[in-house]
Design a protein around this motif. Sequence first.
Motif, PDB file in Angstrom:
ATOM      1  N   GLN A  37       0.911  -1.111  -0.165  1.00 14.79           N
ATOM      2  CA  GLN A  37       0.024   0.064   0.148  1.00 14.79           C
ATOM      3  C   GLN A  37       0.808   1.174   0.011  1.00 14.79           C
ATOM      4  OE1 GLN A  37      -2.396   0.810   3.614  1.00 14.79           O
ATOM      5  NE2 GLN A  37      -4.021   1.812   2.258  1.00 14.79           N
ATOM      6  N   GLY A  40      -1.812   6.613   1.066  1.00 17.97           N
ATOM      7  CA  GLY A  40      -3.108   7.381   0.422  1.00 17.97           C
ATOM      8  C   GLY A  40      -3.609   6.432  -0.897  1.00 17.97           C
ATOM      9  N   ARG A  41      -3.115   5.320  -0.837  1.00 20.46           N
ATOM     10  CA  ARG A  41      -3.717   4.447  -1.984  1.00 20.46           C
ATOM     11  C   ARG A  41      -4.331   3.074  -1.639  1.00 20.46           C
ATOM     12  NH1 ARG A  41      -1.094   6.164  -6.780  1.00 20.46           N
ATOM     13  NH2 ARG A  41      -2.961   5.156  -7.629  1.00 20.46           N
ATOM     14  N   GLY A  42      -4.918   2.431  -2.346  1.00 21.93           N
ATOM     15  CA  GLY A  42      -5.618   1.228  -2.152  1.00 21.93           C
ATOM     16  C   GLY A  42      -4.577   0.006  -1.982  1.00 21.93           C
ATOM     17  N   LEU A  43      -4.749  -1.055  -1.385  1.00 19.96           N
ATOM     18  CA  LEU A  43      -3.773  -2.069  -1.520  1.00 19.96           C
ATOM     19  C   LEU A  43      -3.499  -2.711  -3.033  1.00 19.96           C
ATOM     20  CD1 LEU A  43      -4.791  -1.706   1.374  1.00 19.96           C
ATOM     21  CD2 LEU A  43      -3.976  -3.899   1.967  1.00 19.96           C
TER      22      LEU A  43
ATOM     23  N   LEU B  43      -6.486  -3.715   8.352  1.00 16.24           N
ATOM     24  CA  LEU B  43      -7.710  -3.620   7.734  1.00 16.24           C
ATOM     25  C   LEU B  43      -8.699  -4.674   8.560  1.00 16.24           C
ATOM     26  CD1 LEU B  43      -5.739  -2.854   5.490  1.00 16.24           C
ATOM     27  CD2 LEU B  43      -7.772  -3.272   3.929  1.00 16.24           C
ATOM     28  N   PHE B  90     -12.490   0.696   2.430  1.00 19.92           N
ATOM     29  CA  PHE B  90     -11.687   0.020   1.213  1.00 19.92           C
ATOM     30  C   PHE B  90     -12.689  -0.967   0.700  1.00 19.92           C
ATOM     31  CE2 PHE B  90      -7.690   2.074   0.333  1.00 19.92           C
ATOM     32  CZ  PHE B  90      -7.321   2.339   1.559  1.00 19.92           C
ATOM     33  N   PHE B 105      -8.542  -3.987  -5.089  1.00 25.10           N
ATOM     34  CA  PHE B 105      -8.609  -3.090  -3.840  1.00 25.10           C
ATOM     35  C   PHE B 105      -9.048  -1.839  -4.764  1.00 25.10           C
ATOM     36  CE2 PHE B 105      -8.706  -4.253   0.550  1.00 25.10           C
ATOM     37  CZ  PHE B 105      -7.929  -5.477   0.248  1.00 25.10           C
ATOM     38  N   GLY B 106     -10.220  -0.867  -4.268  1.00 24.30           N
ATOM     39  CA  GLY B 106     -10.487   0.243  -4.786  1.00 24.30           C
ATOM     40  C   GLY B 106      -9.426   1.250  -4.150  1.00 24.30           C
ATOM     41  N   SER B 107      -9.620   2.764  -4.435  1.00 24.42           N
ATOM     42  CA  SER B 107      -8.588   3.534  -4.020  1.00 24.42           C
ATOM     43  C   SER B 107      -9.058   4.061  -2.603  1.00 24.42           C
ATOM     44  CB  SER B 107      -8.507   4.575  -4.867  1.00 24.42           C
ATOM     45  OG  SER B 107      -7.940   4.188  -6.037  1.00 24.42           O
ATOM     46  N   GLY B 108     -10.210   3.794  -2.111  1.00 21.02           N
ATOM     47  CA  GLY B 108     -10.511   4.141  -0.925  1.00 21.02           C
ATOM     48  C   GLY B 108     -11.343   5.238  -0.730  1.00 21.02           C
ATOM     49  N   ARG B 110     -12.075   8.247   2.256  1.00 17.84           N
ATOM     50  CA  ARG B 110     -11.644   8.699   3.534  1.00 17.84           C
ATOM     51  C   ARG B 110     -12.752   9.478   4.174  1.00 17.84           C
ATOM     52  NH1 ARG B 110      -7.019   9.496   6.011  1.00 17.84           N
ATOM     53  NH2 ARG B 110      -5.853   8.819   4.185  1.00 17.84           N
TER      54      ARG B 110
END
Lengths: 112, 114
Positions: A37, A40-43, B43, B90, B105-108, B110
């Motif tokens: 990761q 600030g990004r996804g896994l 997570l 996520f 995974f997506g970028s999330g 916040r």
Amino acid sequence: SQQGEEDPQALSIQEGENATMNCSYKTSINNLQWYRQNSGRGLVHLILIRSNEREKHSGRLRVTLDTSKKSSSLLITASRAADTASYFCATDSSGSARQLTFGSGTQLTVLP
Amino acid sequence: IAGITQAPTSQILAAGRRMTLRCTQDMRHNAMYWYRQDLGLGLRLIHYSNTAGTTGKGEVPDGYSVSRANTDDFPLTLASAVPSQTSVYFCASSDSNLGNYGYTFGSGTRLTVV
């Protein structure tokens, strides 16, 4: 509850050195996976090792699995500044549900 | 580009308000998941869906609900937000029919609950 626990929590090395991260888990698994990761990004999925495998390679990555000790290690060889990221192990302990349980991660910093 | 799209990317929400986090995938993966990521805790799985029409509870489901009306969409709803739900969320998917496969995974999103 966390299945996988990474060690160390943080690691700082010089570019070109090897980085080793360890993961311990508690219950039997189908497979163990490593993710990366960036801040600030996804896994991002890196590599998967099945319970009947002992070692796996992918480019500069080498993963080992010791089911008797319930542990795994991720080795990144010839590290680069771009390898700076958090690395998570995740265990797949279920049958058909394929739910992963993640550890709290190792923060790797590679200094140029 | 194949993958997972999450929306919004960030949100500040007043406590007590209802909010739905959106997640869409275009890979035709059968399984989808919602995780929250908190500093020092890694997570944690909130809810999952093994296939369209079915959902299940993860490790921390309280205060959240999900639905899976079709293969592509897996929205997460906070019925009445509380500050402890401040986190990065996520969405992920996997094709479990292939067996032993990694997650995408997506970028999330916040989320800050004030």
